[in-house]
Design a protein around this motif. Sequence first.
Motif, PDB file in Angstrom:
ATOM      1  N   MET A   1       0.845  -1.185   0.000  1.00 37.86           N
ATOM      2  CA  MET A   1       0.000   0.000   0.000  1.00 37.86           C
ATOM      3  C   MET A   1       0.883   1.237   0.000  1.00 37.86           C
ATOM      4  O   MET A   1       1.154   1.821   1.043  1.00 37.86           O
ATOM      5  CB  MET A   1      -0.910  -0.033   1.229  1.00 37.86           C
ATOM      6  CG  MET A   1      -1.780  -1.274   1.317  1.00 37.86           C
ATOM      7  SD  MET A   1      -2.717  -1.533  -0.206  1.00 37.86           S
ATOM      8  CE  MET A   1      -4.109  -2.442   0.391  1.00 37.86           C
ATOM      9  N   TYR A   2       1.356   1.582  -1.181  1.00 36.24           N
ATOM     10  CA  TYR A   2       2.289   2.700  -1.297  1.00 36.24           C
ATOM     11  C   TYR A   2       1.727   3.739  -2.255  1.00 36.24           C
ATOM     12  O   TYR A   2       1.614   3.466  -3.447  1.00 36.24           O
ATOM     13  CB  TYR A   2       3.650   2.189  -1.788  1.00 36.24           C
ATOM     14  CG  TYR A   2       4.259   1.224  -0.806  1.00 36.24           C
ATOM     15  CD1 TYR A   2       5.053   1.686   0.225  1.00 36.24           C
ATOM     16  CD2 TYR A   2       3.985  -0.137  -0.887  1.00 36.24           C
ATOM     17  CE1 TYR A   2       5.579   0.807   1.149  1.00 36.24           C
ATOM     18  CE2 TYR A   2       4.508  -1.023   0.045  1.00 36.24           C
ATOM     19  CZ  TYR A   2       5.307  -0.542   1.060  1.00 36.24           C
ATOM     20  OH  TYR A   2       5.820  -1.398   1.980  1.00 36.24           O
ATOM     21  N   PRO A   3       1.350   4.917  -1.748  1.00 37.40           N
ATOM     22  CA  PRO A   3       0.776   5.932  -2.634  1.00 37.40           C
ATOM     23  C   PRO A   3       1.826   6.506  -3.578  1.00 37.40           C
ATOM     24  O   PRO A   3       3.026   6.407  -3.336  1.00 37.40           O
ATOM     25  CB  PRO A   3       0.281   7.015  -1.663  1.00 37.40           C
ATOM     26  CG  PRO A   3       1.075   6.815  -0.428  1.00 37.40           C
ATOM     27  CD  PRO A   3       1.391   5.350  -0.355  1.00 37.40           C
ATOM     28  N   SER A   4       1.331   7.127  -4.645  1.00 40.95           N
ATOM     29  CA  SER A   4       2.228   7.860  -5.534  1.00 40.95           C
ATOM     30  C   SER A   4       2.783   9.073  -4.795  1.00 40.95           C
ATOM     31  O   SER A   4       2.269   9.476  -3.751  1.00 40.95           O
ATOM     32  CB  SER A   4       1.467   8.339  -6.763  1.00 40.95           C
ATOM     33  OG  SER A   4       0.893   7.253  -7.428  1.00 40.95           O
ATOM     34  N   LYS A   5       3.785   9.695  -5.395  1.00 37.22           N
ATOM     35  CA  LYS A   5       4.383  10.882  -4.779  1.00 37.22           C
ATOM     36  C   LYS A   5       3.393  12.036  -4.773  1.00 37.22           C
ATOM     37  O   LYS A   5       2.592  12.190  -5.707  1.00 37.22           O
ATOM     38  CB  LYS A   5       5.622  11.300  -5.557  1.00 37.22           C
ATOM     39  CG  LYS A   5       6.817  10.430  -5.265  1.00 37.22           C
ATOM     40  CD  LYS A   5       8.039  10.906  -6.016  1.00 37.22           C
ATOM     41  CE  LYS A   5       9.193   9.950  -5.752  1.00 37.22           C
ATOM     42  NZ  LYS A   5      10.265  10.072  -6.728  1.00 37.22           N
ATOM     43  N   LEU A  42      -4.312   2.739  -2.355  1.00 42.47           N
ATOM     44  CA  LEU A  42      -4.721   1.808  -3.419  1.00 42.47           C
ATOM     45  C   LEU A  42      -4.424   2.370  -4.806  1.00 42.47           C
ATOM     46  O   LEU A  42      -4.697   1.728  -5.809  1.00 42.47           O
ATOM     47  CB  LEU A  42      -6.227   1.500  -3.297  1.00 42.47           C
ATOM     48  CG  LEU A  42      -6.637   0.659  -2.091  1.00 42.47           C
ATOM     49  CD1 LEU A  42      -8.157   0.713  -1.897  1.00 42.47           C
ATOM     50  CD2 LEU A  42      -6.191  -0.776  -2.245  1.00 42.47           C
ATOM     51  N   ARG A  43      -3.893   3.576  -4.838  1.00 38.20           N
ATOM     52  CA  ARG A  43      -3.593   4.303  -6.089  1.00 38.20           C
ATOM     53  C   ARG A  43      -4.846   4.493  -6.941  1.00 38.20           C
ATOM     54  O   ARG A  43      -4.775   4.587  -8.163  1.00 38.20           O
ATOM     55  CB  ARG A  43      -2.470   3.603  -6.877  1.00 38.20           C
ATOM     56  CG  ARG A  43      -1.146   3.625  -6.103  1.00 38.20           C
ATOM     57  CD  ARG A  43       0.067   3.290  -6.945  1.00 38.20           C
ATOM     58  NE  ARG A  43       1.280   3.395  -6.114  1.00 38.20           N
ATOM     59  CZ  ARG A  43       2.452   3.843  -6.553  1.00 38.20           C
ATOM     60  NH1 ARG A  43       2.606   4.225  -7.802  1.00 38.20           N
ATOM     61  NH2 ARG A  43       3.483   3.912  -5.738  1.00 38.20           N
ATOM     62  N   ALA A 189     -18.884  -5.778   6.109  1.00 45.67           N
ATOM     63  CA  ALA A 189     -17.445  -5.602   5.864  1.00 45.67           C
ATOM     64  C   ALA A 189     -16.999  -4.194   6.207  1.00 45.67           C
ATOM     65  O   ALA A 189     -16.117  -3.988   7.033  1.00 45.67           O
ATOM     66  CB  ALA A 189     -17.116  -5.902   4.401  1.00 45.67           C
ATOM     67  N   SER A 190     -17.590  -3.215   5.570  1.00 42.32           N
ATOM     68  CA  SER A 190     -17.080  -1.851   5.680  1.00 42.32           C
ATOM     69  C   SER A 190     -17.555  -1.140   6.934  1.00 42.32           C
ATOM     70  O   SER A 190     -16.922  -0.189   7.379  1.00 42.32           O
ATOM     71  CB  SER A 190     -17.513  -1.043   4.457  1.00 42.32           C
ATOM     72  OG  SER A 190     -18.916  -0.860   4.474  1.00 42.32           O
ATOM     73  N   GLY A 191     -18.668  -1.562   7.480  1.00 43.34           N
ATOM     74  CA  GLY A 191     -19.253  -0.829   8.599  1.00 43.34           C
ATOM     75  C   GLY A 191     -20.041   0.388   8.160  1.00 43.34           C
ATOM     76  O   GLY A 191     -20.688   1.050   8.973  1.00 43.34           O
ATOM     77  N   TYR A 192     -20.000   0.710   6.866  1.00 47.19           N
ATOM     78  CA  TYR A 192     -20.827   1.814   6.349  1.00 47.19           C
ATOM     79  C   TYR A 192     -22.294   1.385   6.355  1.00 47.19           C
ATOM     80  O   TYR A 192     -22.634   0.223   6.569  1.00 47.19           O
ATOM     81  CB  TYR A 192     -20.389   2.162   4.921  1.00 47.19           C
ATOM     82  CG  TYR A 192     -19.159   3.031   4.845  1.00 47.19           C
ATOM     83  CD1 TYR A 192     -19.280   4.401   4.707  1.00 47.19           C
ATOM     84  CD2 TYR A 192     -17.889   2.487   4.926  1.00 47.19           C
ATOM     85  CE1 TYR A 192     -18.147   5.218   4.634  1.00 47.19           C
ATOM     86  CE2 TYR A 192     -16.763   3.281   4.855  1.00 47.19           C
ATOM     87  CZ  TYR A 192     -16.892   4.642   4.709  1.00 47.19           C
ATOM     88  OH  TYR A 192     -15.790   5.445   4.647  1.00 47.19           O
TER      89      TYR A 192
END
Lengths: 285, 785
Positions: A1-5, A42-43, A189-192
């Motif tokens: 889980m690595y976002p873009s810059k 999640l990009r 799942a989400s709790g929403y």
Amino acid sequence: MYPSKFDYHRPSSVQEAVQILADNPDAKVLAGGHSLIPVMKLRLAAPAALVDIGRIDALQSISRSNGSLRIGACVTYNEIANSADVQEAAPLLAEAAGQIGDRQVRYRGTIGGNLSHADPASDLPAAALALGATLHVAGSGGSRSVSASDFFVDLMMTALQADEILTEVEIPAAGAGTGSAYVKFEHPASGYALCGAAAVVTRDAGGSCTGASLCFNGVSATAVSAAAAASGLVGSDLSDGAIDSALSGMSIPDATGDMFASAGYRQELARALGAQALRTARDRA
Amino acid sequence: MAGESNGAGVFGSSIRRREDPELITGQAKYTDDLQLSGMVYCTVLRSDYAHAKINGIDASEAEALDGVIAVYTAKDIEASGVPGGIPVGWLLPDMKIPEHYMLAKDTTRYVGDGVAIVVAEDQYTAHDALDLIYVDYDPRDGVADPKKATEDGAPLVHDEAPNNIAFDWEIGDKGQTDAAFANAAHVASLDIVNNRLIPNAMEPRAALADYNSITGELTLYMTTQNPHIHRLLISLASLGLPEHKIRVIAPEVGGGFGSKIHHYADEAIAAWASMQVGRPVKWTATRTETYLTDAHGRDHVTHGELAMDADGRFIGLRVDTYAAMGAYLSTFAPAVPTYLYGTLMSGEYDLPAIHCHVYGVFTHTVPVDAYRGAGRPEATFIVERLVDEAARVSGIDPAEIRRRNFVSPDAFPYQTQVALEYDSGNYEGALDKALEAIGYDDFRKEQAAAREEGKYLGIGLSTYIEACGLAPSAVVGSLGAQAGQWESAVVRVHATGKVTVYSGCSGHGQGHETTFAQIVASALGVPYDDIDVIEGDSGVMPHGWGTYGSRSAATGGSAIASAAEKVVDKARTIAAHLLEAAEEDLEFEDGNFFVKGSPDQAQSLPDVALQAYLAHNLPKGIEPALEATSFYDPANFVFPFGTHIAVVEVCASTGQVDLKRYLAVDDVGNVINPMIVDGQVHGGIAQGVGQSLYETAVYDDGANLLSGTMLDYAVPKAHFLPSFETDRTVTPCPHNPLGVKGVGEAGTIASPAAVVNAVVDALSPFGVNHIDMPVTSEKVWNAMN
């Protein structure tokens, strides 16, 4: 889980934040981060810059004056759920905020971020609608106010312009004889909210209904008001029978279905949860 | 803890898990916590298409990105000359075995199939570079449903498997079974889908590979349930390195549920990349990658029928199943819907005729393999659902129809019609205990009264049996396993009397460090705190087959008991020599050897150990030191059984199912640590309730995974569940030295049927006889309206 810059800005005033937004068309506002950061990881979103408004003092307070409750955009769900002022003046909002996510989420997520994100399955939009909230907005062209009913435009779309920030939520304080309730059917799942029903009713001394509001999260692309059903209750005694009768023909326009729940089932949930919310609101009025 | 930590009494006590302080304070080291000097990072570009031809890959932009060391595709792996294969380890007759390469060569076959890899100086760059690799895909149609995949005209996953059929397998006697149905007074019949599940171990898969080009040695730290199996498969099929040059180490492993048994491409890719770049390479799955690559579980489409005579006695069972294999045959996948499924079709019942037919089917989905229970939950579900349906169609109470058909306690060993020989059992004992604890008779009155008020209560039984403790090696070998299933242990008593135990099992949350020490403390009579247990390093312990299939106590524990017995035998010889007595005159109690009647003239085990190491005065022919190795091959599977009961209330206005009570009476034989056994049962039930009410992996018609995140895939949360009630009966396993069975999977095996039976019972006024899992509120509401 690595976002873009991305670039990161942390303005200390609303004016500064608005200016950064105006100068950076691909920037996004970061408040509690509980919606934005996951989609960045999640990009699915890759904003060029984040404008972190979390340290702007002017957005942090809850106050009451002249019959209204004012909540700064960066006030957290946890603060709202536990604020004596909110519990007294807008208990519906406190109840809805207390049902969001889990403890960690409630310590980070903010009312401004929530309403600006306009996720229809979140818990605050229907409460804001049902309470007749006014949303105060600041932008490079100045400040303006938008009613909650005009604020939610479409799925995750609001009346905010790209260089505008929601700064404050103003809610008329509940008067005598008013009761409210928020009832939620949680997505496992989400709790929403698969469906969340926010109800406000007012009764006169004789128990007769003088005002009613019923709004839903999770059913359509935006939070929606079931105005016809609610107005059908005015003048009634708010008995279970009156509530069932008011809801019997209720149909939420543009109900949406997905892999979790069909549109038709969401309509059924709206009737069931709407009735439950109204009964509880009545008992509290 | 003093009272519970000494000697023989430790076996059977709820001693606290010694693993926990490190785990719950965050001090434990998982694979991703490890750092090696010069370490770089690897990421995998994964197909966005369920099925596509690869016309070409342009990685030039990625390669030019600052910090990127290399980008590789299947062509590079081929050019390196390694075998590059990801093999299947269980062979069935006439099974189609398509090539499974470490990266897709020219076709992708599921969303998540690896296409290219990046090696970069840091994780962010490694992920950024993935966005700069351009793959020219030619998308094709995909298929995700295992039954539809067999229809003529369905898109083929592999050209060499017509109708996508990987294997066509059967067990039992079809003619005899059909004859039974011809004579049936009643037949229960159900069509069910056993939903597809995503494992969701708390720790994602990860690998840290360190290849030394001078010595030719590969050290591979990885998330594994079985380091030796991974070493073997990486050596033979993936990289071609000599087995003795590979050391696979399992650091702390955060759960597996089966998903870390299997040999995937990613760990081999990290190792191969380390061989290419000459530096340690780390790969850690994102949570999205775990959803797209960890072998999924279940995914059956099944028709089942149960035939009865006029008295409700079962006379025949037949089951036809389409079982998804996914895009490739995963490590043990073919065994799961066959020998771990068809062989359980007799349940706890005396069933004179059974036939089970299974198609293993390729689909354009993540490979499907063993997931907690592996075949046995699927078998238990169809059998126990059919039994409830049989009760419904015959008008016999569900408890009574079970009682009427149980294998009786005096019928053991009981040979089923589907290969297994049950060694022991007392099914009615567990049923009676459970019915009494739940208050079955009172419940029926309460249920009737509630219905008068428009409230819908239901009760569901699941009287399950399972076969675990895998397994007699010759038996599994004859059935297609390309592995043995014995287990190893070394019990080493040091000169000071302290003990180190090495096990070929590889725990990842089960508490072996505690329970295995309890076994040894009891066997040797030494303090529990003087015993350490070490697992999970192919460079340290003898070959072992790992931890899965509820096998560790029954096989690994038995190996330890057997090694400990050898140690005691040797120590007895030395002690007799030191005491100048005959061995047969010696008693061994609480760690002391003494001549009968003279306990004050004793040689303690530490005394003997010291003498064994000094070797100044050993009996003739006795070697120095005090340790023993055992390789234990079990005589049979073990057969845990029990009765689980769920009580639900269904909300009439929303269809929501409220699980009000859940009670389990399990018989797992002798219990080493009751608290740990209860923990296993609780976790297993939660996972089974997850399958029955919440969890499902959803693919669309184009085989795209829709439930690709935890926002969409519902793992049960604590507040969804009641406080479980657990109890036990104890029928010791007759064929292993500890009398133990297995408990790791019992909860997931038993619980789905109990919950669904309860919901169907609640909905009986609406004429409902089945709802597929997960039993969502919408499905229930639709059934009621």
